[in-house]
Design a protein around this motif. Structure first.
Motif, PDB file in Angstrom:
ATOM      1  N   VAL A  49     -21.781  19.080 -64.032  1.00  0.00           N
ATOM      2  CA  VAL A  49     -20.945  19.774 -63.591  1.00  0.00           C
ATOM      3  C   VAL A  49     -20.379  20.686 -64.549  1.00  0.00           C
ATOM      4  CG1 VAL A  49     -18.677  19.993 -62.154  1.00  0.00           C
ATOM      5  CG2 VAL A  49     -20.358  18.186 -61.634  1.00  0.00           C
ATOM      6  N   SER A  50     -20.399  22.184 -64.254  1.00  0.00           N
ATOM      7  CA  SER A  50     -19.546  23.277 -64.900  1.00  0.00           C
ATOM      8  C   SER A  50     -18.234  23.204 -64.387  1.00  0.00           C
ATOM      9  CB  SER A  50     -20.456  24.619 -64.796  1.00  0.00           C
ATOM     10  OG  SER A  50     -19.673  25.626 -65.487  1.00  0.00           O
ATOM     11  N   ARG A  51     -17.438  23.198 -65.501  1.00  0.00           N
ATOM     12  CA  ARG A  51     -15.927  23.044 -65.281  1.00  0.00           C
ATOM     13  C   ARG A  51     -15.251  24.507 -65.683  1.00  0.00           C
ATOM     14  NH1 ARG A  51     -14.649  17.009 -67.111  1.00  0.00           N
ATOM     15  NH2 ARG A  51     -16.705  16.423 -66.762  1.00  0.00           N
ATOM     16  N   GLU A  52     -15.981  25.563 -65.757  1.00  0.00           N
ATOM     17  CA  GLU A  52     -15.321  26.641 -66.220  1.00  0.00           C
ATOM     18  C   GLU A  52     -14.468  27.136 -65.515  1.00  0.00           C
ATOM     19  OE1 GLU A  52     -18.157  29.624 -68.942  1.00  0.00           O
ATOM     20  OE2 GLU A  52     -19.116  29.332 -66.858  1.00  0.00           O
ATOM     21  N   LEU A  53     -13.311  27.918 -66.034  1.00  0.00           N
ATOM     22  CA  LEU A  53     -12.098  28.282 -65.200  1.00  0.00           C
ATOM     23  C   LEU A  53     -12.745  29.552 -64.522  1.00  0.00           C
ATOM     24  CD1 LEU A  53      -9.526  27.163 -64.342  1.00  0.00           C
ATOM     25  CD2 LEU A  53      -8.404  28.547 -66.287  1.00  0.00           C
ATOM     26  N   VAL A  54     -12.985  29.643 -63.391  1.00  0.00           N
ATOM     27  CA  VAL A  54     -13.501  30.851 -62.509  1.00  0.00           C
ATOM     28  C   VAL A  54     -12.755  31.265 -61.237  1.00  0.00           C
ATOM     29  CG1 VAL A  54     -15.678  30.665 -63.953  1.00  0.00           C
ATOM     30  CG2 VAL A  54     -15.618  30.070 -61.436  1.00  0.00           C
ATOM     31  N   ILE A  55     -12.947  32.229 -60.754  1.00  0.00           N
ATOM     32  CA  ILE A  55     -12.617  32.504 -59.319  1.00  0.00           C
ATOM     33  C   ILE A  55     -13.828  33.255 -58.577  1.00  0.00           C
ATOM     34  CG2 ILE A  55     -11.227  33.881 -57.608  1.00  0.00           C
ATOM     35  CD1 ILE A  55      -8.739  33.301 -59.548  1.00  0.00           C
ATOM     36  N   TRP A  56     -14.331  32.797 -57.409  1.00  0.00           N
ATOM     37  CA  TRP A  56     -15.226  33.372 -56.848  1.00  0.00           C
ATOM     38  C   TRP A  56     -14.508  34.518 -55.765  1.00  0.00           C
ATOM     39  CZ3 TRP A  56     -18.184  28.635 -54.685  1.00  0.00           C
ATOM     40  CH2 TRP A  56     -19.089  28.013 -55.793  1.00  0.00           C
ATOM     41  N   SER A  57     -15.239  35.754 -56.075  1.00  0.00           N
ATOM     42  CA  SER A  57     -14.484  36.562 -54.650  1.00  0.00           C
ATOM     43  C   SER A  57     -15.643  37.146 -53.898  1.00  0.00           C
ATOM     44  CB  SER A  57     -13.879  37.721 -55.272  1.00  0.00           C
ATOM     45  OG  SER A  57     -14.366  38.609 -56.179  1.00  0.00           O
ATOM     46  N   LEU A  58     -15.282  37.324 -52.858  1.00  0.00           N
ATOM     47  CA  LEU A  58     -16.247  37.923 -51.726  1.00  0.00           C
ATOM     48  C   LEU A  58     -16.409  39.576 -52.034  1.00  0.00           C
ATOM     49  CD1 LEU A  58     -17.462  37.268 -48.907  1.00  0.00           C
ATOM     50  CD2 LEU A  58     -15.975  38.589 -47.859  1.00  0.00           C
ATOM     51  N   SER A  90     -24.865  23.852 -59.138  1.00  0.00           N
ATOM     52  CA  SER A  90     -25.502  25.002 -59.122  1.00  0.00           C
ATOM     53  C   SER A  90     -25.014  26.146 -58.534  1.00  0.00           C
ATOM     54  CB  SER A  90     -27.113  24.161 -58.656  1.00  0.00           C
ATOM     55  OG  SER A  90     -26.887  23.891 -57.311  1.00  0.00           O
ATOM     56  N   GLU A  91     -26.270  27.035 -58.177  1.00  0.00           N
ATOM     57  CA  GLU A  91     -25.586  28.353 -57.093  1.00  0.00           C
ATOM     58  C   GLU A  91     -25.708  27.924 -55.780  1.00  0.00           C
ATOM     59  OE1 GLU A  91     -27.885  32.571 -55.821  1.00  0.00           O
ATOM     60  OE2 GLU A  91     -28.753  31.252 -57.271  1.00  0.00           O
ATOM     61  N   VAL A 120     -16.952  32.658 -49.255  1.00  0.00           N
ATOM     62  CA  VAL A 120     -16.929  33.565 -50.170  1.00  0.00           C
ATOM     63  C   VAL A 120     -18.094  33.369 -51.087  1.00  0.00           C
ATOM     64  CG1 VAL A 120     -15.883  33.747 -52.544  1.00  0.00           C
ATOM     65  CG2 VAL A 120     -14.420  33.247 -50.763  1.00  0.00           C
ATOM     66  N   ASN A 121     -18.789  32.190 -50.951  1.00  0.00           N
ATOM     67  CA  ASN A 121     -20.110  32.294 -51.670  1.00  0.00           C
ATOM     68  C   ASN A 121     -21.417  31.861 -50.633  1.00  0.00           C
ATOM     69  OD1 ASN A 121     -22.489  31.521 -52.943  1.00  0.00           O
ATOM     70  ND2 ASN A 121     -21.484  30.113 -54.541  1.00  0.00           N
ATOM     71  N   PRO A 122     -21.809  33.150 -50.169  1.00  0.00           N
ATOM     72  CA  PRO A 122     -23.087  32.853 -49.432  1.00  0.00           C
ATOM     73  C   PRO A 122     -24.400  32.110 -49.615  1.00  0.00           C
ATOM     74  CG  PRO A 122     -23.167  35.136 -50.359  1.00  0.00           C
ATOM     75  CD  PRO A 122     -22.107  34.583 -50.571  1.00  0.00           C
ATOM     76  N   ASN A 123     -24.304  31.668 -51.089  1.00  0.00           N
ATOM     77  CA  ASN A 123     -25.747  30.785 -51.274  1.00  0.00           C
ATOM     78  C   ASN A 123     -25.341  29.399 -51.550  1.00  0.00           C
ATOM     79  OD1 ASN A 123     -27.277  33.133 -52.054  1.00  0.00           O
ATOM     80  ND2 ASN A 123     -25.891  33.599 -53.929  1.00  0.00           N
ATOM     81  N   LEU A 124     -24.000  29.123 -51.136  1.00  0.00           N
ATOM     82  CA  LEU A 124     -23.562  27.675 -51.269  1.00  0.00           C
ATOM     83  C   LEU A 124     -23.782  26.931 -49.863  1.00  0.00           C
ATOM     84  CD1 LEU A 124     -21.759  25.686 -53.073  1.00  0.00           C
ATOM     85  CD2 LEU A 124     -19.899  26.202 -51.427  1.00  0.00           C
ATOM     86  N   GLN A 125     -24.775  25.868 -50.454  1.00  0.00           N
ATOM     87  CA  GLN A 125     -25.132  24.932 -49.103  1.00  0.00           C
ATOM     88  C   GLN A 125     -24.527  23.514 -49.077  1.00  0.00           C
ATOM     89  OE1 GLN A 125     -27.737  26.358 -47.171  1.00  0.00           O
ATOM     90  NE2 GLN A 125     -27.387  28.260 -48.319  1.00  0.00           N
ATOM     91  N   LYS A 126     -23.970  23.294 -50.126  1.00  0.00           N
ATOM     92  CA  LYS A 126     -23.392  21.845 -50.069  1.00  0.00           C
ATOM     93  C   LYS A 126     -22.032  21.790 -50.875  1.00  0.00           C
ATOM     94  CE  LYS A 126     -25.052  18.051 -51.832  1.00  0.00           C
ATOM     95  NZ  LYS A 126     -26.126  16.887 -52.039  1.00  0.00           N
ATOM     96  N   LEU A 127     -21.014  21.204 -50.370  1.00  0.00           N
ATOM     97  CA  LEU A 127     -19.706  21.192 -51.261  1.00  0.00           C
ATOM     98  C   LEU A 127     -19.510  19.560 -51.036  1.00  0.00           C
ATOM     99  CD1 LEU A 127     -17.386  22.198 -52.636  1.00  0.00           C
ATOM    100  CD2 LEU A 127     -16.044  22.314 -50.313  1.00  0.00           C
ATOM    101  N   ASN A 128     -19.237  19.062 -52.360  1.00  0.00           N
ATOM    102  CA  ASN A 128     -19.098  17.576 -52.588  1.00  0.00           C
ATOM    103  C   ASN A 128     -17.310  17.706 -52.634  1.00  0.00           C
ATOM    104  OD1 ASN A 128     -21.788  16.400 -53.160  1.00  0.00           O
ATOM    105  ND2 ASN A 128     -21.725  18.156 -54.592  1.00  0.00           N
ATOM    106  N   VAL A 129     -16.768  17.022 -51.848  1.00  0.00           N
ATOM    107  CA  VAL A 129     -15.407  16.733 -51.828  1.00  0.00           C
ATOM    108  C   VAL A 129     -15.204  15.389 -52.277  1.00  0.00           C
ATOM    109  CG1 VAL A 129     -13.207  17.102 -50.667  1.00  0.00           C
ATOM    110  CG2 VAL A 129     -15.170  18.551 -49.872  1.00  0.00           C
ATOM    111  N   VAL A 130     -14.539  15.602 -53.627  1.00  0.00           N
ATOM    112  CA  VAL A 130     -14.371  14.196 -54.344  1.00  0.00           C
ATOM    113  C   VAL A 130     -12.972  13.533 -54.157  1.00  0.00           C
ATOM    114  CG1 VAL A 130     -14.083  13.139 -56.636  1.00  0.00           C
ATOM    115  CG2 VAL A 130     -16.017  14.555 -55.982  1.00  0.00           C
ATOM    116  N   PHE A 131     -12.799  12.594 -53.736  1.00  0.00           N
ATOM    117  CA  PHE A 131     -11.318  11.946 -53.661  1.00  0.00           C
ATOM    118  C   PHE A 131     -11.392  10.827 -54.673  1.00  0.00           C
ATOM    119  CE2 PHE A 131     -12.428  13.459 -49.593  1.00  0.00           C
ATOM    120  CZ  PHE A 131     -11.171  13.961 -48.968  1.00  0.00           C
ATOM    121  N   TYR A 132     -10.227  10.913 -55.522  1.00  0.00           N
ATOM    122  CA  TYR A 132      -9.975  10.008 -56.707  1.00  0.00           C
ATOM    123  C   TYR A 132      -8.493   9.649 -56.498  1.00  0.00           C
ATOM    124  CZ  TYR A 132      -9.657   8.274 -61.347  1.00  0.00           C
ATOM    125  OH  TYR A 132      -9.419   7.790 -62.714  1.00  0.00           O
TER     126      TYR A 132
END
Length: 205
Positions: free
Chosen positions: A84-93, A108-109, A146-158
């Motif tokens: 996992v890349s943890r760079e501090l970024v913001i995606w914008s449309l 990934s993308e 915001v990200n039209p390429n995103l196919q899967k989001l892993n929502v992690v609960f900890y």
């Protein structure tokens, strides 16, 4: 989609001001026939304020997540074998930079990670129902909006306070949310158009 990188957290927090990010979308969307929510007025205040870190800005709800997120990400990598890349970024449309999302992690993308470190009661509730809590529904949708390429989001609960089930993942796929993604994308475009008009009007007083 644009990806903006920041050198520090203050810069990152400052950029979020006046924008509809995933965590704020729930404070913007209203049902028909009801009044606008507080988030609508916060957008306007943050754009007009000379002191954006005053009353209109509250970091407290993020503190727990900020502290535990690195541990949660490490566990995700260990259990899934994914880096996992943890760079501090913001995606914008592309069409409107006022519509944004702050990914906790990028695999990934096409795949990303969102970490939730809730109260123990909410953590257990999410596990028992195997469902994203309602208050985070719009934050999850915002990733896909915001990200039209995103196919899967892993929502992690900890939650390390629940050792018997301190970690679990709920996967959300784009094809499950297509109608909602399209609807709330257009909804935000219309809201921001209204905000721009009000800000312009009030700025010229």
């Amino acid at each position: 989609m644009k990806t903006l990188k920041f050198n520090n957290r203050e810069e990152w927090l400052g950029y979020r001001l006046g924008k509809i990010t995933g965590s704020r979308l729930k404070d913007i969307v209203v049902k028909r026939g009801t009044e606008k929510k507080i988030g609508f007025y916060e957008l306007i205040a943050e754009r007009l304020s000379t002191d954006p870190y005053g009353e209109a800005f509250d970091e407290t709800p993020m503190e727990r997540g900020t502290r535990l997120e690195p541990e949660a990400m490490e566990m995700f990598e260990q259990k899934t074998g994914k880096k996992v890349s943890r760079e501090l970024v913001i995606w914008s449309l592309d069409e409107n930079e006022g519509i944004a999302s702050s990914p906790d992690g990028i695999v990934s993308e096409n795949e990303a990670v969102e970490v939730k470190c809730l109260s123990s009661a909410r953590h257990i509730e999410a596990f028992m129902k195997n469902a994203i809590p309602d208050e985070y529904e719009f934050q999850v949708l915002q990733y896909f909006i915001v990200n039209p390429n995103l196919q899967k989001l892993n929502v992690v609960f900890y939650d390390p306070r629940v050792p018997s089930k301190d970690f679990f993942i709920i996967e959300v796929n784009r094809d499950e949310k297509t109608d909602e993604i399209n609807f709330y994308r257009d909804y935000q475009m219309n809201i921001l158009k209204e905000v721009d008009e009000i800000v312009l009007k009030l700025s010229n007083f």
